[in-house]
Design an enzyme around this catalytic site. Structure first.
Site, short mmCIF file in Angstrom:
data_model
loop_
_atom_site.label_atom_id
_atom_site.label_comp_id
_atom_site.label_asym_id
_atom_site.label_seq_id
_atom_site.Cartn_x
_atom_site.Cartn_y
_atom_site.Cartn_z
N HIS A 148 -0.41 -7.35 8.68
CA HIS A 148 -1.45 -6.23 9.37
C HIS A 148 -1.15 -6.38 10.71
O HIS A 148 -0.36 -7.10 11.22
CB HIS A 148 -2.92 -6.76 9.10
CG HIS A 148 -3.27 -6.20 7.88
ND1 HIS A 148 -3.16 -7.09 6.86
CD2 HIS A 148 -3.97 -5.29 7.38
CE1 HIS A 148 -3.88 -6.38 5.84
NE2 HIS A 148 -4.49 -5.28 6.25
N LYS A 152 -5.75 -7.59 14.17
CA LYS A 152 -6.68 -7.94 12.86
C LYS A 152 -6.95 -9.49 13.22
O LYS A 152 -6.55 -10.18 13.61
CB LYS A 152 -5.80 -7.88 11.78
CG LYS A 152 -6.73 -8.47 10.14
CD LYS A 152 -6.24 -7.71 9.23
CE LYS A 152 -7.10 -8.08 7.80
NZ LYS A 152 -8.29 -7.43 7.95
#
Ligand code: NAD
Length: 259
Positions: A148, A152
């Protein structure tokens, strides 16, 4: 027209969902909520404002609330949904057992759909992972790797855990009993039948998930690569439309997609 209230309206997902609602001919923005002091507080969206902190006014105007914020905000958002008898979609990840218990309680009063991932692709991938884990004996090791963007905050991702739960269901046991600790914290041979997780963070990746099923002499990989946030936003608006008018209860994306 389905009136939608956006919780976390100034966030990456909040903004993507606002764009999706604006493009939908049958949906309307009832307003939004942000944390107090956020630069977008006071902005007009649809026939409402983005307000600071208090979700109650938006909840009273909306048919469905869409929550992509932080776990800390969940209790208040579920309370606002229950007080106003408004359906709520919980897309926030990083939820604990306590949060899930609160969702179960709210679902006794209003329709609640909780989804760590609102895309069609991941919903289908979870069904495939469950099927594969059921078909293969515990001699096949299962590892779930995710990538990600650098912003995040939770790890492993809610989607990786969701895929882990699907694999565990296939193996006929809860994920808590099969989840392996990070390999770097527990060296030595791998526990048979366990499910491992690996996390990568960097750049602007919207979310890649790879499920590796590794046997003796052969490996299977099942993967989903998100090319943008719009897939989550489209799924969230589709889920909000589906949830509107449903009786109280806890629902899943798989039901929406008929899986
Ligand atoms: P983000 O940080 O860009 O957005 C979150 C927003 O919520 C921020 O603008 C923040 O100010 C706001 N916020 C924080 N507390 C609040 C409160 N009490 N009331 C109102 N607003 C509040 O993060 P993001 O990338 O948009 O992701 C949000 C959440 O959604 C994360 O948990 C993420 O993992 C999850 N997510 C889920 C899916 C899915 O498909 N379910 C997809 C992507 C992201």
């Amino acid at each position: 027209m389905i009136k939608i209230g956006i919780l976390g309206a100034g966030g990456r997902m909040g903004q993507a969902i606002i764009a999706e609602v604006q493009a939908a001919p049958d949906c309307w923005l009832a307003g939004g909520v942000e944390r107090p002091g956020h630069p977008m507080c006071g902005t007009v969206i649809g026939d409402g404002l983005i307000m600071g902190a208090n979700a109650a006014p938006v909840a009273h105007k909306a048919d469905v609330l869409i929550d992509f914020t932080t776990p800390d905000a969940l209790t208040e958002h579920l309370r606002a949904a229950m007080d106003s008898k408004t359906a709520i979609l919980v897309g926030t990840t990083g939820l604990s057992a306590r949060h899930h218990a609160e969702i179960d309680e709210a679902a006794r009063h209003v329709p609640v759909l909780q989804a760590a991932n609102t895309s069609l692709g991941i919903t289908l991938l979870a069904a495939l992972v469950e099927q594969a884990a059921r078909a293969l004996d515990p001699g096949w090791d299962i590892e779930i790797a995710e990538l990600h963007h650098r912003h995040k905050v939770d790890a492993p991702s809610g989607t990786a855990l969701f895929l882990g739960e699907a694999a565990a269901r296939g193996r006929g046991a809860p994920l808590e009993t099969l989840r392996l600790p990070a390999h770097e914290t527990e060296t030595g041979p791998r526990r048979a039948g366990g499910i491992g997780f690996a996390t990568l963070r960097g750049g602007s990746a919207a979310g890649d998930h790879r499920v590796l099923l590794a046997g003796e002499g052969e490996r299977i990989e099942l993967a989903h690569l998100a090319e943008g946030r719009d897939i989550f936003a489209k799924g969230a608006v589709r889920a909000a439309r589906w949830l509107s008018g449903k009786p109280a209860g806890r629902y899943r994306m798989a039901q929406l997609f008929g899986l």
